[in-house]
Design a protein around this motif. Sequence first.
Motif, PDB file in Angstrom:
ATOM      1  N   UNK B   8      36.721  30.140  35.108  1.00  0.00           N
ATOM      2  CA  UNK B   8      36.682  31.294  34.204  1.00  0.00           C
ATOM      3  C   UNK B   8      37.593  32.442  34.615  1.00  0.00           C
ATOM      4  N   UNK B   9      38.288  32.297  35.751  1.00  0.00           N
ATOM      5  CA  UNK B   9      39.053  33.422  36.292  1.00  0.00           C
ATOM      6  C   UNK B   9      40.541  33.254  36.012  1.00  0.00           C
ATOM      7  N   UNK B  10      41.180  34.313  35.531  1.00  0.00           N
ATOM      8  CA  UNK B  10      42.616  34.244  35.252  1.00  0.00           C
ATOM      9  C   UNK B  10      43.423  34.411  36.538  1.00  0.00           C
ATOM     10  N   UNK B  13      43.466  37.815  38.462  1.00  0.00           N
ATOM     11  CA  UNK B  13      42.296  38.085  39.298  1.00  0.00           C
ATOM     12  C   UNK B  13      42.329  37.229  40.555  1.00  0.00           C
ATOM     13  N   UNK B  17      42.060  38.450  44.308  1.00  0.00           N
ATOM     14  CA  UNK B  17      40.984  37.976  45.194  1.00  0.00           C
ATOM     15  C   UNK B  17      41.522  37.287  46.443  1.00  0.00           C
ATOM     16  N   UNK B  45      42.774  28.866  34.156  1.00  0.00           N
ATOM     17  CA  UNK B  45      41.438  29.358  34.478  1.00  0.00           C
ATOM     18  C   UNK B  45      40.958  28.737  35.773  1.00  0.00           C
ATOM     19  N   UNK B  48      35.530  30.113  41.409  1.00  0.00           N
ATOM     20  CA  UNK B  48      35.403  30.739  42.728  1.00  0.00           C
ATOM     21  C   UNK B  48      35.692  29.720  43.829  1.00  0.00           C
TER      22      UNK B  48
END
Lengths: 100, 100
Positions: B8-10, B13, B17, B45, B48
């Motif tokens: 879910x993370x682009x 980001x 991170x 996408x 984590x």
Amino acid sequence: MSYKDKKVITIGMVSELTGLTERKIRYYEERKLVFPERTPGGTRKYSFLDVERLIDIANKMEDGMQTFEIRKMEQKQLRKKEVRDRMLRGQLNAAFNLRK
Amino acid sequence: MSYKDKKVITIGMVSELTGLTERKIRYYEERKLVFPERTPGGTRKYSFLDVERLIDIANKMEDGMQTFEIRKMEQKQLRKKEVRDRMLRGQLNAAFNLRK
DNA sequence: CGTGTAAGGAATTCTGACACG
DNA sequence: CGTGTAAGGAATTCTGACACG
């Protein structure tokens, strides 16, 4: 904090995960029901917890609840939780004091 | 699966991170070290878990390891894990058969 | 009140290539 | 081999407003 609380998801993904339109998601923010963070460029970032909250909000909206009612309800539950936490902490302190 | 595995993370980001540039992140994908999903529009996408993996990759790169070495190392660890899992499952089955 | 939509602009991401070493 | 960068385009997101009810 855990991954659940990290604000890293864009509104498009949130829309997909919750089934809500972006319009609705932004509106619920306007009504103080969710609080995304922003990138320097202004893009909203949500956490998985926000996603869960939005699904909960969606259910309450379906039940005919209004945004201000949902907001009050959440504040009420927050206060309850604070009371519980304070009591728990008090009992732990009491138990600890008995020991020393 | 858990939130840790949800893609879910682009990439922006992920870059923030991990501290890696987007260029590096895309390159490690080209070298088959990470496997993001794509939106219909083509945007990457990540999960984590991918973020953790990238941090691990970054450390190994700093140690002078090359991408193909990292890939082989991960494959080796995957095989080890499969063997362990198979043995564990075998022992569980044996224990279960003794009981009935 | 809650939500859809068209509008214009800005931020984000994508690919393929050239560069350096 | 690993990575930076400029280039052009496409996808994504943003805000403020009008509309309906």
